[in-house]
Design an enzyme around this catalytic site. Structure first.
Site, PDB file in Angstrom:
ATOM      1  N   GLN A  38       0.840  -1.207   0.000  1.00 15.27           N
ATOM      2  CA  GLN A  38       0.000   0.000   0.000  1.00 15.27           C
ATOM      3  C   GLN A  38       0.865   1.243   0.000  1.00 15.27           C
ATOM      4  O   GLN A  38       0.602   2.197  -0.740  1.00 15.27           O
ATOM      5  CB  GLN A  38      -0.922  -0.009   1.220  1.00 15.27           C
ATOM      6  CG  GLN A  38      -1.947  -1.126   1.152  1.00 15.27           C
ATOM      7  CD  GLN A  38      -2.779  -1.228   2.409  1.00 15.27           C
ATOM      8  OE1 GLN A  38      -2.497  -0.583   3.417  1.00 15.27           O
ATOM      9  NE2 GLN A  38      -3.807  -2.054   2.366  1.00 15.27           N
ATOM     10  N   ASP A  70      -2.181 -11.578   4.645  1.00 18.03           N
ATOM     11  CA  ASP A  70      -3.640 -11.552   4.793  1.00 18.03           C
ATOM     12  C   ASP A  70      -4.213 -12.940   5.061  1.00 18.03           C
ATOM     13  O   ASP A  70      -5.375 -13.069   5.467  1.00 18.03           O
ATOM     14  CB  ASP A  70      -4.295 -10.985   3.523  1.00 18.03           C
ATOM     15  CG  ASP A  70      -4.017  -9.494   3.364  1.00 18.03           C
ATOM     16  OD1 ASP A  70      -3.597  -8.849   4.344  1.00 18.03           O
ATOM     17  OD2 ASP A  70      -4.218  -8.975   2.254  1.00 18.03           O
ATOM     18  N   LYS A  93      -4.081  -4.413  11.320  1.00 26.13           N
ATOM     19  CA  LYS A  93      -4.961  -4.690  10.173  1.00 26.13           C
ATOM     20  C   LYS A  93      -6.384  -4.247  10.545  1.00 26.13           C
ATOM     21  O   LYS A  93      -6.570  -3.432  11.426  1.00 26.13           O
ATOM     22  CB  LYS A  93      -4.883  -6.159   9.796  1.00 26.13           C
ATOM     23  CG  LYS A  93      -3.528  -6.545   9.176  1.00 26.13           C
ATOM     24  CD  LYS A  93      -3.332  -5.925   7.808  1.00 26.13           C
ATOM     25  CE  LYS A  93      -1.996  -6.314   7.189  1.00 26.13           C
ATOM     26  NZ  LYS A  93      -1.706  -5.517   5.985  1.00 26.13           N
TER      27      LYS A  93
HETATM   28  C1  S3P Z   1      -2.714  -4.545   0.081  1.00 23.05           C
HETATM   29  C2  S3P Z   1      -1.507  -4.649   0.696  1.00 23.05           C
HETATM   30  C3  S3P Z   1      -1.286  -5.350   1.976  1.00 23.05           C
HETATM   31  C4  S3P Z   1      -2.499  -6.196   2.348  1.00 23.05           C
HETATM   32  C5  S3P Z   1      -3.798  -5.487   2.120  1.00 23.05           C
HETATM   33  C6  S3P Z   1      -3.941  -5.114   0.659  1.00 23.05           C
HETATM   34  C7  S3P Z   1      -2.795  -3.847  -1.220  1.00 23.05           C
HETATM   35  O1  S3P Z   1      -1.085  -4.414   3.010  1.00 23.05           O
HETATM   36  O2  S3P Z   1      -2.381  -6.609   3.685  1.00 23.05           O
HETATM   37  O3  S3P Z   1      -4.886  -6.293   2.496  1.00 23.05           O
HETATM   38  O4  S3P Z   1      -3.791  -3.985  -1.950  1.00 23.05           O
HETATM   39  O5  S3P Z   1      -1.838  -3.120  -1.549  1.00 23.05           O
HETATM   40  P1  S3P Z   1       0.341  -3.730   3.287  1.00 23.05           P
HETATM   41  O6  S3P Z   1       0.569  -2.709   2.251  1.00 23.05           O
HETATM   42  O7  S3P Z   1       0.235  -3.116   4.644  1.00 23.05           O
HETATM   43  O8  S3P Z   1       1.355  -4.825   3.242  1.00 23.05           O
END
Ligand code: S3P
Length: 437
Positions: free
Chosen positions: A170, A317, A344
């Site tokens: 993200q 996840d 989360k």
């Molecule tokens: C996601 C990245 C992950 C994941 C989230 C979705 C994304 O988080 O846990 O459910 O779509 O980029 P992080 O960026 O914190 O790793």
């Protein structure tokens, strides 16, 4: 609205199913199509609350979006400079991905914007995106590190060379989205692999993205070109049925069709195979720059393992449902290096620990993971489990009913709709005896 699940023990699951489209890819498809030139088509779009929050936000930013079917979307791109100021705060609901990616996209626009969300999202950390965006020249304000996120527009951004302190797709994606508008190239280096959907999709829309190991470099494109995209089934949704199949598939195995198997997402397969799982990855093909396959899952006697820390970001996840698989393994499983689970949609270590305790699974919550004793073939108890409004915790305990000796009631499950509309119907179709009320 669905408030709880009643999941009764069932002896076996069987047959085949598909899961809805990938959540991460659906968010990104709407955002990139919205700033591209021309009409994009997205098939297999995930019509979940999280992705519908992104869809509504793009409309509030002036993008015309048609949805002739729940999972089919046409986006008339506004072009890189064509978004318009929203008239109210943009509500991201439960969607952390939407809030973080929009922070990157919107800090580069000429107008101001404010991002808010539900009670869970309003508690989640946002400085991890705000801080690097500020070093690009953006004016992004959080409230003691959490939302509302206030973005002051009209800033000129410049590319940065940023080293992420933790692997986060993200944060990486937010920086890349801002980098689309920056002067000069933007480089992001990660300490470990995180999902690379943004890199793949930016390239698909015509941007120059170079990947060198854990380093990504984006040249700001002059324009993005509309695309036709087919979103693969969400591996994270398939994960619940993978574990269901391992616990209880009939001799033919359980077939899950059209699942995205991007290697930055499939850490759960690596972990489960190391535990002795028999999972066939069949007919791997490419759809819109993403690998897709059918998965055949066989009932398997699992052995507990110490999960190597570098596998954890690739399965982050899926750890809630991995804990359920580990509870049914022979011997101890230890997961460490997963402190991200604390921030989360819920504190997933605390929520899973409380739920496992409620059904009598011997385990120890660790600051950064979980130690699970592994009951082997012995069933665990039924009981009442609180999901803490966390979709993945709720679905994990619905799957846990397969090896319980009495029903499991899962409370506060409405948020399953944020990622997996139709979970109960699919679960029931393969033999999981779960009802909602
Ligand atoms: C996601 C990245 C992950 C994941 C989230 C979705 C994304 O988080 O846990 O459910 O779509 O980029 P992080 O960026 O914190 O790793």
């Amino acid at each position: 609205m669905t408030q709880r699940y009643e999941a009764r023990p069932a002896a076996r699951v069987a047959g085949e199913l598909e899961v809805p489209g990938d959540k991460s890819i659906s968010h990104r498809a709407l955002m990139l199509a919205g700033i591209a030139e021309g009409r994009s088509e997205v098939r297999g779009f995930l019509p979940s609350e999280d992705c519908l929050a992104t869809l509504a936000a793009m409309r509030s930013l002036g993008v015309t979006i048609e949805r002739p079917a729940a999972d089919r979307v046409f986006v008339d791109g506004a072009g890189l400079r064509g978004l318009s100021a929203p008239t109210a705060a943009l509500d991201m609901g439960n969607a952390g991905t939407a809030m973080r990616l929009f922070t990157g996209l919107l800090c580069a626009q000429r107008f101001d914007a404010t991002l808010v969300g539900d009670a869970s999202l309003m508690k989640r950390p946002m400085e991890r995106v705000a801080q690097p965006l500020r070093t690009m020249g953006a004016d992004v304000r959080t409230t003691d590190g959490t939302p509302p996120v206030r973005i002051v527009g009209g800033r000129r951004l410049h590319g940065i060379d940023y080293r992420l302190p933790v692997a986060s797709a993200q944060v990486k994606s937010a920086i890349l989205l801002a980098g689309v508008y920056a002067e000069g190239a933007t480089t992001v280096s990660s300490p470990a692999i995180s999902r690379d959907h943004s890199e793949r999709m930016l390239r698909g829309f015509g941007a120059t993205v170079e990947v060198d190991g854990l380093r990504v470099r984006l040249e700001p494109p002059a324009r993005l070109e509309a695309q036709r995209l087919q979103v693969p089934g969400d591996f994270s949704s398939a994960a619940f049925f993978i574990v269901a199949g391992l616990i209880a598939a009939d001799p033919a195995g359980l077939l899950i069709r059209n699942v995205g198997v991007n290697p930055s997402r499939t850490g759960l397969l690596t972990i489960l195979r190391a535990m002795g799982a028999e999972i066939e990855v069949l007919d791997v093909r490419d759809e819109a720059s993403e690998p897709v396959a059918d998965l055949r899952v066989h009932r398997s006697a699992l052995r507990g393992i110490a999960v190597p820390k570098d596998w954890v970001p690739l399965a982050i996840d899926e750890l809630p449902v991995l804990f359920v698989a580990a509870a049914g393994a022979h011997g101890e499983t230890v997961v460490t290096g997963a402190e991200e689970l604390r921030v989360k949609e819920s504190d997933r270590i605390a929520a899973m620990s409380a739920g496992l305790r409620a059904i009598g699974v011997e385990h120890e919550a660790l600051p950064d993971g979980m130690r699970i004793a592994g009951a082997g073939d012995a069933p665990w108890n039924g009981g009442v489990v609180d999901s803490h409004g966390d979709h993945r915790v709720a679905m994990s305990f619905a799957v846990a009913s397969l090896r319980a000796r009495a029903p499991i009631e899962v409370r506060d499950v409405a948020n399953v709709a944020t990622s997996f509309p139709g979970f109960v119907e699919r679960a029931r179709a393969i033999g999981i005896d779960v009802r909602e009320s």
